[in-house]
Motif scaffolding. Structure first.
Motif, short mmCIF file in Angstrom:
data_model
loop_
_atom_site.label_atom_id
_atom_site.label_comp_id
_atom_site.label_asym_id
_atom_site.label_seq_id
_atom_site.Cartn_x
_atom_site.Cartn_y
_atom_site.Cartn_z
N ALA A 155 1.49 -50.78 -17.44
CA ALA A 155 1.39 -50.39 -16.02
C ALA A 155 0.84 -51.54 -15.43
O ALA A 155 0.24 -52.57 -16.24
CB ALA A 155 0.44 -49.34 -15.70
N ASP A 156 1.09 -51.88 -14.01
CA ASP A 156 0.46 -53.22 -13.49
C ASP A 156 -1.02 -52.69 -12.97
O ASP A 156 -1.64 -51.67 -13.07
CB ASP A 156 1.37 -53.42 -12.06
N ALA A 157 -1.56 -53.39 -12.29
CA ALA A 157 -3.07 -53.51 -11.69
C ALA A 157 -3.14 -52.12 -10.92
O ALA A 157 -4.22 -51.56 -10.97
CB ALA A 157 -3.37 -54.67 -11.08
N ALA A 158 -2.10 -51.88 -10.26
CA ALA A 158 -2.38 -50.51 -9.40
C ALA A 158 -2.16 -49.44 -10.15
O ALA A 158 -1.95 -48.24 -9.66
CB ALA A 158 -1.23 -50.60 -8.08
N GLY A 159 -1.44 -49.18 -11.39
CA GLY A 159 -1.28 -48.20 -12.30
C GLY A 159 0.21 -47.77 -12.14
O GLY A 159 0.58 -46.65 -12.66
N ASN A 160 0.85 -48.70 -11.48
CA ASN A 160 2.34 -48.36 -11.52
C ASN A 160 3.16 -48.89 -12.63
O ASN A 160 3.02 -50.14 -13.15
CB ASN A 160 2.99 -49.07 -10.43
#
Length: 201
Positions: A107-112
């Motif tokens: 996931a990316d930093a935003a949790g996506n």
């Protein structure tokens, strides 16, 4: 009496001929690579009216173009439909989630979750279809794996008969009629007329 027997012989021969032609129209065409399907709805009228029997030939997905009518499997219930192609989408990649060394989604930093494009071994074709008599396009695209082929020609009304024959009652009656006609046709004339031949020494 002799004229009546000749008339019956001619009528039974014609009926047997019709049965043979019907057998070819419903099953024999498979030898030529054609598969018959009955038209059950009016979505393709006037091209393929309800009750017609269409003959479908298998084609390569890459040969399907906008404007072609195609026959395809609609859903898991194996419902078959024939509609016209209004758009063709060719996909050469597929979207896949990025996984770490443990097989967990990254996931990316935003949790996506992150996704990446993976090249396909061969192109995938998706067809947008629409019935000639319908106002809107179909709700889902047709994947090339569900493609059965293109209709080559159609015979009006024969689909009704095909559908009836596929019922239990229709199949039984058809077989009995066919056997009876064949037996009458190939039975010697003297047996049909109730006479018995006499052999003299």
């Amino acid at each position: 009496m002799k004229g009546l027997r000749r008339l019956w012989s001619l009528a039974s021969s014609v009926l047997v001929g019709l049965i043979v032609l019907l057998a070819i129209a419903l099953a024999g065409v498979r030898v030529m690579g054609l598969t018959p399907y009955a038209v059950l709805s009016g979505s393709m009228e006037p091209t393929y009216p309800v009750g017609s029997l269409i003959y479908v030939k298998k084609v390569d997905p890459s040969d399907v173009q906008v404007g072609d009518a195609i026959t395809f499997v609609v859903n898991d219930a194996l419902l078959v439909a024939t509609h016209r192609v209004v758009d063709v989408e060719v996909r050469t990649t597929r979207c896949q989630a990025v996984l770490d060394e443990n097989g967990a989604a990254v996931a990316d930093a935003a949790g996506n979750p992150l996704f990446e494009e993976i090249p396909l071994e061969e192109p995938a074709y998706y067809y947008t279809t629409k019935g000639d008599a319908n106002d809107a396009v179909d709700g889902a695209q047709v994947y090339d794996k569900n493609l059965l082929g293109k209709p080559v020609f159609a015979i009006p009304y024969l689909g009704y008969l095909s559908g009836w024959i596929q019922t239990g009652r229709g199949r039984t009656i058809s077989i009995c009629v066919a056997v009876a006609l064949l037996a009458i046709t190939f039975l010697p004339t003297d047996r049909r007329s109730g006479k018995h031949s006499v052999t003299r020494d």
